[in-house]
Scaffold this active site. Structure first.
Site, PDB file in Angstrom:
ATOM      1  N   ASP A   1      -3.340  34.928  24.957  1.00 63.95           N
ATOM      2  CA  ASP A   1      -2.993  34.055  26.080  1.00 63.95           C
ATOM      3  C   ASP A   1      -4.222  33.817  26.951  1.00 63.95           C
ATOM      4  O   ASP A   1      -4.853  34.774  27.392  1.00 63.95           O
ATOM      5  CB  ASP A   1      -1.875  34.723  26.892  1.00 63.95           C
ATOM      6  CG  ASP A   1      -1.513  33.936  28.129  1.00 63.95           C
ATOM      7  OD1 ASP A   1      -1.794  32.716  28.179  1.00 63.95           O
ATOM      8  OD2 ASP A   1      -0.961  34.535  29.080  1.00 63.95           O
TER       9      ASP A   1
ATOM     10  N   ASN B   1      -4.193  31.715  29.794  1.00 66.31           N
ATOM     11  CA  ASN B   1      -3.953  31.283  31.182  1.00 66.31           C
ATOM     12  C   ASN B   1      -2.914  32.108  31.932  1.00 66.31           C
ATOM     13  O   ASN B   1      -2.409  31.686  32.965  1.00 66.31           O
ATOM     14  CB  ASN B   1      -3.563  29.796  31.201  1.00 66.31           C
ATOM     15  CG  ASN B   1      -2.272  29.545  30.438  1.00 66.31           C
ATOM     16  OD1 ASN B   1      -1.738  30.455  29.799  1.00 66.31           O
ATOM     17  ND2 ASN B   1      -1.760  28.335  30.515  1.00 66.31           N
TER      18      ASN B   1
ATOM     19  N   ASP C   1       0.227  32.909  31.379  1.00 66.56           N
ATOM     20  CA  ASP C   1       1.678  32.651  31.410  1.00 66.56           C
ATOM     21  C   ASP C   1       2.441  33.536  30.423  1.00 66.56           C
ATOM     22  O   ASP C   1       3.652  33.382  30.251  1.00 66.56           O
ATOM     23  CB  ASP C   1       1.978  31.163  31.155  1.00 66.56           C
ATOM     24  CG  ASP C   1       1.555  30.705  29.770  1.00 66.56           C
ATOM     25  OD1 ASP C   1       0.980  31.529  29.019  1.00 66.56           O
ATOM     26  OD2 ASP C   1       1.785  29.530  29.431  1.00 66.56           O
TER      27      ASP C   1
ATOM     28  N   ASP D   1      -1.983  30.850  23.210  1.00 68.19           N
ATOM     29  CA  ASP D   1      -2.249  29.401  23.235  1.00 68.19           C
ATOM     30  C   ASP D   1      -3.514  29.050  22.454  1.00 68.19           C
ATOM     31  O   ASP D   1      -4.208  29.932  21.953  1.00 68.19           O
ATOM     32  CB  ASP D   1      -2.335  28.905  24.689  1.00 68.19           C
ATOM     33  CG  ASP D   1      -3.173  29.829  25.555  1.00 68.19           C
ATOM     34  OD1 ASP D   1      -4.297  30.165  25.118  1.00 68.19           O
ATOM     35  OD2 ASP D   1      -2.711  30.247  26.641  1.00 68.19           O
TER      36      ASP D   1
ATOM     37  N   ASP E   1       1.363  24.477   9.861  1.00 68.22           N
ATOM     38  CA  ASP E   1       2.688  24.631   9.296  1.00 68.22           C
ATOM     39  C   ASP E   1       3.346  23.262   9.226  1.00 68.22           C
ATOM     40  O   ASP E   1       3.359  22.516  10.210  1.00 68.22           O
ATOM     41  CB  ASP E   1       3.512  25.557  10.210  1.00 68.22           C
ATOM     42  CG  ASP E   1       4.204  26.651   9.440  1.00 68.22           C
ATOM     43  OD1 ASP E   1       5.065  26.322   8.601  1.00 68.22           O
ATOM     44  OD2 ASP E   1       3.901  27.827   9.691  1.00 68.22           O
TER      45      ASP E   1
ATOM     46  N   ASP F   1       6.894  25.036   5.136  1.00 70.31           N
ATOM     47  CA  ASP F   1       8.060  25.861   5.440  1.00 70.31           C
ATOM     48  C   ASP F   1       9.222  25.552   4.486  1.00 70.31           C
ATOM     49  O   ASP F   1       9.551  24.378   4.273  1.00 70.31           O
ATOM     50  CB  ASP F   1       8.483  25.552   6.885  1.00 70.31           C
ATOM     51  CG  ASP F   1       9.485  26.540   7.423  1.00 70.31           C
ATOM     52  OD1 ASP F   1       9.171  27.737   7.460  1.00 70.31           O
ATOM     53  OD2 ASP F   1      10.595  26.107   7.802  1.00 70.31           O
TER      54      ASP F   1
ATOM     55  N   GLU G   1       6.363  27.664   0.852  1.00 71.99           N
ATOM     56  CA  GLU G   1       7.189  28.868   1.018  1.00 71.99           C
ATOM     57  C   GLU G   1       8.427  28.721   0.140  1.00 71.99           C
ATOM     58  O   GLU G   1       9.260  27.864   0.385  1.00 71.99           O
ATOM     59  CB  GLU G   1       7.595  29.033   2.489  1.00 71.99           C
ATOM     60  CG  GLU G   1       8.307  30.350   2.734  1.00 71.99           C
ATOM     61  CD  GLU G   1       9.120  30.368   4.025  1.00 71.99           C
ATOM     62  OE1 GLU G   1       9.420  31.461   4.517  1.00 71.99           O
ATOM     63  OE2 GLU G   1       9.488  29.291   4.530  1.00 71.99           O
TER      64      GLU G   1
ATOM     65  N   HIS H   1       5.163  36.437   9.770  1.00 74.79           N
ATOM     66  CA  HIS H   1       5.917  36.490  11.027  1.00 74.79           C
ATOM     67  C   HIS H   1       7.417  36.716  10.815  1.00 74.79           C
ATOM     68  O   HIS H   1       8.152  36.812  11.782  1.00 74.79           O
ATOM     69  CB  HIS H   1       5.693  35.177  11.778  1.00 74.79           C
ATOM     70  CG  HIS H   1       6.227  34.006  11.011  1.00 74.79           C
ATOM     71  ND1 HIS H   1       5.637  33.565   9.832  1.00 74.79           N
ATOM     72  CD2 HIS H   1       7.305  33.220  11.199  1.00 74.79           C
ATOM     73  CE1 HIS H   1       6.329  32.563   9.340  1.00 74.79           C
ATOM     74  NE2 HIS H   1       7.346  32.323  10.156  1.00 74.79           N
ATOM     75  N   ASP H   2       7.865  36.738   9.573  1.00 76.99           N
ATOM     76  CA  ASP H   2       9.284  36.969   9.280  1.00 76.99           C
ATOM     77  C   ASP H   2       9.552  38.378   8.755  1.00 76.99           C
ATOM     78  O   ASP H   2      10.701  38.729   8.508  1.00 76.99           O
ATOM     79  CB  ASP H   2       9.775  35.987   8.196  1.00 76.99           C
ATOM     80  CG  ASP H   2       9.787  34.538   8.661  1.00 76.99           C
ATOM     81  OD1 ASP H   2       9.927  34.297   9.876  1.00 76.99           O
ATOM     82  OD2 ASP H   2       9.658  33.654   7.795  1.00 76.99           O
TER      83      ASP H   2
END
Ligand code: TEU
Ligand code: CA
Length: 536
Positions: A15, A17, A19, A23, A92, A193, A235, A309-310
């Site tokens: 990150d 900034n 939040d 990013d 992706d 995907d 995928e 990520h899964d």
């Protein structure tokens, strides 16, 4: 063919900034780190504008960047900056479905006469029931009733992810146009995907591998990346080696390679869902990997991955997240990177990051986990069992923020991270790894370097040794007179191994070097080697 890909899950990478959300500028800041690791390609999970019910896999505008990640200008800068670091970006491509907030769907649902109606899949119900019993991959029916036109639409994921109708040529043309837009911006390829779902035939209840799937991909190839040197990876949960060859045989002009997931299901009870756990039996893993290595030989190309990520973190899953975290993480890396194909590293894997340390069902944020927990608790499954399954298999395990250093929030953000940082960041973090020459990071760096220097590692033919051994995974790779031997002790007990030769150590996770006699070798916990056998 000797490239190594690194996957970034942008929400959790860095990150810039405050939040609490990773990013594009954060990614840019970390390019020197990635360059140091030695990877050639970045796959970045979706950053398009999205309502975010599935963290960006619900796209509402294929031509934009979600403001939480930055601007299109930032993206262009990132592409340019990556070129300076000799890194390609693959993005992706999420085109099995859109978000229900995509303008096509907003239009489509208002009227049966809308131009976009047929971009999606609509059916009448049977009485007041859905058209059939197709299920969503997130649980429940794959059909959602839409009041406005009194028909159901198909969604293989959440009801906020309506499936696109690939039979419609106008829809396909829109996708080609969009892909060309990104190619013109200078991206280096696409990760596609759930691409094996686009040939769906919902009336026949066909989800993956539908009859026109490969026609669509050949059309895509011809209309978009066919003449450029792009890396494309599909995928494909439902692939066999035979099917994988259809996608990746060069003469068929489809994709560079696919992700297959057969090994991923080896620790679930057969016939059940992946939440129904059973321990991994090592010979099963050998059988699956060897099948893919052997059957793709000379015909197609494999991708090699432990994590994404899964999936849960590999060191927590099939390694040892406690006493032997470092040894086992290196062993697992050796096993994978020794094989033939393109290796993929998921962010944090190179640090030996572990599963999330959440302790209640409510801590899990992912839409899939929430659906699953709700359905199972409603059916009366005990809370502890549901929590145990989540702790092992939930997708959030891989999504906790990247651990950069031992400062506040692991240096990921100065604000409140969108998903809690694992408390073990104090000891497990990139800064520590960069300062320690024996770290998992430098071990991955060595593996990546080897892929550039050892032709046998790239092109050599794979052959499994000891198929039935329950503790050791060993195989050779041969090219001409060159032969490499890869040996991995998969567990924390010592194991004896014997091979009638002496060999040169190329890489050892116990930092050994020189010549080793293999006649009576005792492997330490999780010990692994890449060895060069004498020419035959
Ligand atoms: O995942 C495909 C998919 O089928 C997953 O639902 C998978 O079964 C599950 O995560 C268990 O591991 C892709 C994306 O990688 C995933 O993040 C998306 O949620 C999904 O497609 C829908 O776009
Ligand atoms: Ca941010």
């Amino acid at each position: 063919m000797n490239s190594v890909v690194y996957q970034i899950y942008p929400k959790s990478f860095k990150d810039s900034n405050g939040d609490g959300i990773g990013d594009i500028k954060g990614i840019q800041e970390k390019l020197p780190y990635l360059e140091k690791l030695g990877i050639d390609v970045l796959w970045i999970s979706p950053m398009y504008p999205s309502p975010g019910v599935d963290n960006g896999y619900d796209v509402s505008d294929y031509y934009g960047i979600d403001p939480m990640y930055g601007t299109m200008e930032d993206m262009k800068n990132l592409i340019r900056e990556c070129e300076n670091h000799n890194i390609k970006i693959i993005i992706d491509l999420v085109v099995n479905h859109t978000s229900d907030e995509h303008e096509w769907f907003i239009e489509a649902k208002t009227s049966k006469n809308s131009t976009y109606r047929d971009y999606y899949i609509w059916r009448k119900g049977v009485g007041n029931q859905p058209p059939n019993d197709l299920e969503s991959n997130f649980g429940g029916s794959a059909w959602e009733y839409s009041e406005e036109t009194e028909e159901y639409y198909l969604h293989f994921y959440s009801k906020k992810q309506p499936d696109l109708n690939w039979e419609n040529p106008n829809m396909r043309n829109e996708i080609w146009k969009m892909m060309n837009f990104w190619i013109d911006l200078g991206i280096g390829g696409f990760r596609m995907d759930v691409i094996d779902l686009i040939g769906k035939q919902p009336d026949q209840k066909i989800k993956e591998n539908g009859p026109k799937l490969h026609d669509y991909l050949q059309e895509m190839n011809a209309k978009t990346f066919g003449n450029s040197d792009l890396l494309t990876v599909g995928e494909c949960w439902g692939a066999t080696p035979e099917i994988a060859t259809l996608y990746s045989a060069p003469e068929r002009k489809e994709l560079s390679m696919i992700f297959q997931f057969e090994q991923i299901n080896l620790d679930k009870i057969a016939g059940k869902q992946r939440w129904d756990l059973k321990p991994l039996y090592l010979p099963d893993l050998k059988r699956v990997f060897s099948k893919w290595q052997t059957e793709m030989e000379g015909k197609g190309w494999n991708s090699l991955f432990w994590s994404n990520h899964d999936l849960p973190r590999i060191v927590s899953r099939w390694g040892n997240a406690g006493k032997y975290r470092i040894e086992s993480a290196k062993m697992l890396a050796t096993l994978l990177h020794g094989m033939k194909g393109t290796p993929y590293i998921f962010q944090g894997e190179e640090l030996g990051m572990t599963n999330a340390d959440f302790n209640s069902i409510a801590d899990f944020k992912d839409i899939e986990s929430r659906h699953m927990a709700k359905l199972r608790l409603e059916k009366g499954e005990p809370k502890e069992i549901v929590l145990a399954a989540l702790k092992k298999k939930a997708r959030d395990n891989a999504r906790t923020p990247m651990q950069w250093d031992d400062s506040y929030a692991a240096g990921f953000t100065s604000g409140t991270p969108w998903l809690p940082v694992n408390k073990n960041y104090i000891t497990i973090n990139a800064k520590q790894s960069l300062d320690d020459k024996q770290s998992i990071f430098y071990y991955y760096q060595s593996l990546i370097k080897l892929r550039k220097t050892e032709e046998t590692l790239v092109h050599g033919i794979y052959e499994l040794l000891l198929p039935n051994d329950e503790n050791i995974y060993a195989y050779t790779r041969s090219l001409g007179t060159e032969k490499l031997l890869i040996i991995c002790n998969f567990y924390e007990t010592e194991q004896s191994f014997s091979y009638n030769a002496s060999a040169e150590i190329i890489l050892s996770n116990y930092n050994k070097n020189g010549i080793i006699n293999l006649k009576q070798l005792v492997l330490a916990p999780y010990e692994s080697f890449i060895l060069r056998l004498p020419n035959n």
